[in-house]
Design a protein around this motif. Structure first.
Motif, PDB file in Angstrom:
ATOM      1  N   ALA A 110       0.921  -1.328  -0.100  1.00 52.62           N
ATOM      2  CA  ALA A 110       0.185  -0.031   0.040  1.00 52.62           C
ATOM      3  C   ALA A 110       0.907   1.250   0.009  1.00 52.62           C
ATOM      4  O   ALA A 110       0.470   2.282  -0.711  1.00 52.62           O
ATOM      5  CB  ALA A 110      -0.807   0.067   1.367  1.00 52.62           C
ATOM      6  N   ALA A 111       1.748   1.308   0.628  1.00 49.69           N
ATOM      7  CA  ALA A 111       2.680   2.392   0.863  1.00 49.69           C
ATOM      8  C   ALA A 111       3.416   2.631  -0.324  1.00 49.69           C
ATOM      9  O   ALA A 111       3.791   3.632  -0.892  1.00 49.69           O
ATOM     10  CB  ALA A 111       3.739   2.180   2.053  1.00 49.69           C
ATOM     11  N   ASN A 112       3.887   1.727  -0.933  1.00 50.01           N
ATOM     12  CA  ASN A 112       4.719   1.502  -2.156  1.00 50.01           C
ATOM     13  C   ASN A 112       3.810   2.186  -3.493  1.00 50.01           C
ATOM     14  O   ASN A 112       4.336   2.795  -4.117  1.00 50.01           O
ATOM     15  CB  ASN A 112       5.245   0.364  -2.801  1.00 50.01           C
ATOM     16  N   ILE A 113       2.458   1.731  -3.458  1.00 53.33           N
ATOM     17  CA  ILE A 113       1.640   2.250  -4.395  1.00 53.33           C
ATOM     18  C   ILE A 113       1.556   3.668  -4.414  1.00 53.33           C
ATOM     19  O   ILE A 113       1.629   4.700  -5.499  1.00 53.33           O
ATOM     20  CB  ILE A 113       0.041   1.635  -4.456  1.00 53.33           C
ATOM     21  N   VAL A 114       1.531   4.200  -2.962  1.00 55.46           N
ATOM     22  CA  VAL A 114       1.602   5.622  -2.814  1.00 55.46           C
ATOM     23  C   VAL A 114       2.706   6.318  -3.456  1.00 55.46           C
ATOM     24  O   VAL A 114       2.771   7.339  -3.984  1.00 55.46           O
ATOM     25  CB  VAL A 114       1.237   6.169  -1.343  1.00 55.46           C
ATOM     26  N   ARG A 115       3.869   5.725  -3.140  1.00 54.10           N
ATOM     27  CA  ARG A 115       5.149   6.054  -3.492  1.00 54.10           C
ATOM     28  C   ARG A 115       5.332   6.200  -5.156  1.00 54.10           C
ATOM     29  O   ARG A 115       5.753   7.108  -5.622  1.00 54.10           O
ATOM     30  CB  ARG A 115       6.226   5.405  -3.030  1.00 54.10           C
ATOM     31  N   VAL A 116       4.753   5.162  -5.826  1.00 54.39           N
ATOM     32  CA  VAL A 116       4.935   5.167  -7.373  1.00 54.39           C
ATOM     33  C   VAL A 116       4.069   6.329  -7.723  1.00 54.39           C
ATOM     34  O   VAL A 116       4.323   6.861  -8.677  1.00 54.39           O
ATOM     35  CB  VAL A 116       4.253   3.759  -7.557  1.00 54.39           C
ATOM     36  N   GLY A 117       2.787   6.685  -7.074  1.00 48.20           N
ATOM     37  CA  GLY A 117       1.757   7.647  -7.598  1.00 48.20           C
ATOM     38  C   GLY A 117       2.622   8.988  -7.418  1.00 48.20           C
ATOM     39  O   GLY A 117       2.575   9.880  -8.269  1.00 48.20           O
ATOM     40  N   GLU A 118       3.432   9.129  -6.346  1.00 41.59           N
ATOM     41  CA  GLU A 118       4.023  10.219  -6.139  1.00 41.59           C
ATOM     42  C   GLU A 118       5.408  10.545  -7.165  1.00 41.59           C
ATOM     43  O   GLU A 118       5.721  11.563  -7.736  1.00 41.59           O
ATOM     44  CB  GLU A 118       4.565  10.352  -4.854  1.00 41.59           C
ATOM     45  N   THR A 119       5.800   9.123  -7.511  1.00 38.94           N
ATOM     46  CA  THR A 119       7.071   9.373  -8.627  1.00 38.94           C
ATOM     47  C   THR A 119       6.318   9.651  -9.978  1.00 38.94           C
ATOM     48  O   THR A 119       7.056  10.298 -10.971  1.00 38.94           O
ATOM     49  CB  THR A 119       7.607   7.957  -8.737  1.00 38.94           C
ATOM     50  N   PHE A 120       4.987   9.177 -10.452  1.00 37.52           N
ATOM     51  CA  PHE A 120       4.474   9.147 -11.674  1.00 37.52           C
ATOM     52  C   PHE A 120       2.822   9.905 -11.297  1.00 37.52           C
ATOM     53  O   PHE A 120       2.341   8.989 -11.335  1.00 37.52           O
ATOM     54  CB  PHE A 120       4.380   7.787 -12.257  1.00 37.52           C
ATOM     55  N   PRO A 121       2.824  11.031 -11.384  1.00 37.90           N
ATOM     56  CA  PRO A 121       1.527  11.728 -10.827  1.00 37.90           C
ATOM     57  C   PRO A 121       0.578  11.502 -11.898  1.00 37.90           C
ATOM     58  O   PRO A 121      -0.450  11.050 -11.537  1.00 37.90           O
ATOM     59  CB  PRO A 121       2.111  13.172 -11.134  1.00 37.90           C
ATOM     60  N   ARG A 122       0.842  11.060 -13.240  1.00 37.40           N
ATOM     61  CA  ARG A 122      -0.125  10.736 -14.172  1.00 37.40           C
ATOM     62  C   ARG A 122      -0.540   9.446 -13.975  1.00 37.40           C
ATOM     63  O   ARG A 122      -1.642   9.159 -14.401  1.00 37.40           O
ATOM     64  CB  ARG A 122       0.673  10.806 -15.682  1.00 37.40           C
ATOM     65  N   LEU A 123       0.034   8.577 -13.169  1.00 42.57           N
ATOM     66  CA  LEU A 123      -0.281   7.283 -13.140  1.00 42.57           C
ATOM     67  C   LEU A 123      -1.294   7.292 -11.645  1.00 42.57           C
ATOM     68  O   LEU A 123      -2.313   6.655 -11.578  1.00 42.57           O
ATOM     69  CB  LEU A 123       0.778   6.192 -12.459  1.00 42.57           C
ATOM     70  N   ALA A 124      -1.166   8.307 -10.706  1.00 43.32           N
ATOM     71  CA  ALA A 124      -1.715   8.386  -9.920  1.00 43.32           C
ATOM     72  C   ALA A 124      -3.181   8.940 -10.222  1.00 43.32           C
ATOM     73  O   ALA A 124      -4.179   8.629  -9.677  1.00 43.32           O
ATOM     74  CB  ALA A 124      -1.216   9.557  -8.873  1.00 43.32           C
ATOM     75  N   GLU A 125      -3.259   9.572 -11.213  1.00 44.02           N
ATOM     76  CA  GLU A 125      -4.710  10.048 -11.910  1.00 44.02           C
ATOM     77  C   GLU A 125      -5.319   9.167 -12.458  1.00 44.02           C
ATOM     78  O   GLU A 125      -6.626   9.291 -12.794  1.00 44.02           O
ATOM     79  CB  GLU A 125      -4.418  11.166 -12.650  1.00 44.02           C
ATOM     80  N   ARG A 126      -4.626   7.748 -12.792  1.00 39.94           N
ATOM     81  CA  ARG A 126      -5.357   6.759 -13.600  1.00 39.94           C
ATOM     82  C   ARG A 126      -5.188   5.372 -12.878  1.00 39.94           C
ATOM     83  O   ARG A 126      -5.368   4.340 -13.634  1.00 39.94           O
ATOM     84  CB  ARG A 126      -4.663   6.816 -14.785  1.00 39.94           C
ATOM     85  N   PHE A 127      -5.254   5.308 -11.488  1.00 37.27           N
ATOM     86  CA  PHE A 127      -5.229   4.269 -10.926  1.00 37.27           C
ATOM     87  C   PHE A 127      -6.324   3.128 -11.202  1.00 37.27           C
ATOM     88  O   PHE A 127      -6.052   2.192 -11.266  1.00 37.27           O
ATOM     89  CB  PHE A 127      -5.235   4.437  -9.307  1.00 37.27           C
ATOM     90  N   ASP A 128      -7.322   3.756 -11.546  1.00 35.17           N
ATOM     91  CA  ASP A 128      -8.709   2.821 -11.682  1.00 35.17           C
ATOM     92  C   ASP A 128      -8.972   2.724 -13.180  1.00 35.17           C
ATOM     93  O   ASP A 128     -10.183   2.224 -13.642  1.00 35.17           O
ATOM     94  CB  ASP A 128      -9.805   3.645 -11.027  1.00 35.17           C
ATOM     95  N   GLN A 129      -7.897   3.360 -13.992  1.00 35.00           N
ATOM     96  CA  GLN A 129      -8.066   3.247 -15.346  1.00 35.00           C
ATOM     97  C   GLN A 129      -7.583   2.067 -15.984  1.00 35.00           C
ATOM     98  O   GLN A 129      -6.485   1.261 -15.476  1.00 35.00           O
ATOM     99  CB  GLN A 129      -7.653   4.357 -16.255  1.00 35.00           C
ATOM    100  N   LYS A 130      -8.260   1.214 -17.047  1.00 33.37           N
ATOM    101  CA  LYS A 130      -7.635   0.129 -17.541  1.00 33.37           C
ATOM    102  C   LYS A 130      -6.184   0.400 -18.319  1.00 33.37           C
ATOM    103  O   LYS A 130      -5.955   1.311 -18.904  1.00 33.37           O
ATOM    104  CB  LYS A 130      -8.514  -0.583 -18.716  1.00 33.37           C
ATOM    105  N   ALA A 131      -5.320  -0.630 -17.965  1.00 33.20           N
ATOM    106  CA  ALA A 131      -3.859  -0.205 -18.333  1.00 33.20           C
ATOM    107  C   ALA A 131      -3.772   0.000 -19.831  1.00 33.20           C
ATOM    108  O   ALA A 131      -2.871   0.538 -20.439  1.00 33.20           O
ATOM    109  CB  ALA A 131      -2.925  -1.301 -17.876  1.00 33.20           C
ATOM    110  N   GLY A 132      -4.611  -0.883 -20.564  1.00 32.73           N
ATOM    111  CA  GLY A 132      -4.593  -0.873 -22.030  1.00 32.73           C
ATOM    112  C   GLY A 132      -5.079   0.383 -22.814  1.00 32.73           C
ATOM    113  O   GLY A 132      -4.818   0.616 -23.981  1.00 32.73           O
ATOM    114  N   THR A 133      -5.616   1.308 -21.984  1.00 29.21           N
ATOM    115  CA  THR A 133      -6.036   2.522 -22.591  1.00 29.21           C
ATOM    116  C   THR A 133      -5.067   3.585 -22.171  1.00 29.21           C
ATOM    117  O   THR A 133      -5.097   4.700 -22.557  1.00 29.21           O
ATOM    118  CB  THR A 133      -7.369   2.865 -21.702  1.00 29.21           C
ATOM    119  N   LEU A 134      -3.774   3.275 -21.730  1.00 24.55           N
ATOM    120  CA  LEU A 134      -3.005   4.225 -21.323  1.00 24.55           C
ATOM    121  C   LEU A 134      -2.172   4.637 -22.755  1.00 24.55           C
ATOM    122  O   LEU A 134      -1.897   3.889 -23.643  1.00 24.55           O
ATOM    123  CB  LEU A 134      -1.943   3.756 -20.263  1.00 24.55           C
TER     124      LEU A 134
END
Length: 234
Positions: A110-134
């Motif tokens: 859980a903490a690492n997901i937060v850290r990844v979101g901080e490293t990649f803000p664009r991913l943090a905005e898309r956590f619930d989006q299907k990866a194939g649509t990125l």
């Protein structure tokens, strides 16, 4: 951190690597450079236990991993982000990241997901989006983020700039530099010679399954004869 001596390997009757020697110290970015088809991805696969070694030895963080399988190698902290990203397109960004902690890093998921979101803000905005649509660049960020979820001691990035626009390539190399400055040791496997040398501490040039040249990245970048002879640069 990593010592590779006399490494040999290949596919079927074809020997691709013909005695490769490479070393990486903790805290470095080391670039493995060469054109397509010289054996770079095969080398990464051998390090990760995805192909069997036919000769030589691999030591990682004090462990002999020459004959270990991929699961045990991941558990020790040697993590590869493969060429082509290989994300799961029908899973969400969050689910892809969670899978990165399957063999290592699960207690801190859980903490690492937060850290990844901080490293990649664009991913943090898309956590619930299907990866194939990125977009392609976002998928590459996701692939790297998934690797970070395993809390790597050494992160292998295999062709992270492939298929990206020039602007995204710049962004990707800036990110790699920042990850290293934050303490991550990185093996950068790339065809993009100039930008790899600009961020690496040292580099190895592979040709026909052998290391033809190695040294400080800055010296390679400044040597015009070396650029013409080994790197295909003018």
């Amino acid at each position: 951190m990593l010592e590779v001596a006399g490494l040999r390997g290949g596919y079927g009757a074809v020997e691709v690597l013909r005695g490769v020697d490479i070393d990486i110290a903790r805290g470095e970015i080391v670039a493995l450079l060469g054109s397509n088809g010289v054996g770079k991805t095969t080398f990464a696969a051998l390090l990760s236990g995805l192909l069997p070694c036919r000769g030589g030895a691999i030591r990682f963080a004090g462990h002999d991993i020459t004959r270990l399988g991929a699961r045990r190698i991941v558990e020790l902290g040697l993590i590869q982000v493969p060429e082509g990203r290989h994300i799961f397109p029908n899973l969400t960004v969050r689910e892809n990241l969670e899978l990165g902690a399957y063999r290592r890093g699960k207690p801190n998921r859980a903490a690492n997901i937060v850290r990844v979101g901080e490293t990649f803000p664009r991913l943090a905005e898309r956590f619930d989006q299907k990866a194939g649509t990125l977009s392609g660049g976002e998928q590459q960020m996701l692939a790297i983020g998934r690797g970070l979820m395993a809390e790597p001691e050494l992160l292998i990035l295999d062709e992270p700039s492939i298929g990206l626009s020039p602007l995204l390539v710049e962004e990707m190399f800036s990110l790699i530099r920042q990850l290293n400055q934050d303490g991550l040791t990185i093996l950068l496997v790339e065809q993009n010679v100039l930008q790899s040398l600009e961020i690496a501490d040292r580099a190895f040039v592979m040709e026909n399954g052998e290391i033809r040249l190695s040294g400080r990245a800055g010296a390679m970048l400044d040597d015009p004869e070396l650029q013409r002879s080994y790197l295909g640069l003018v």
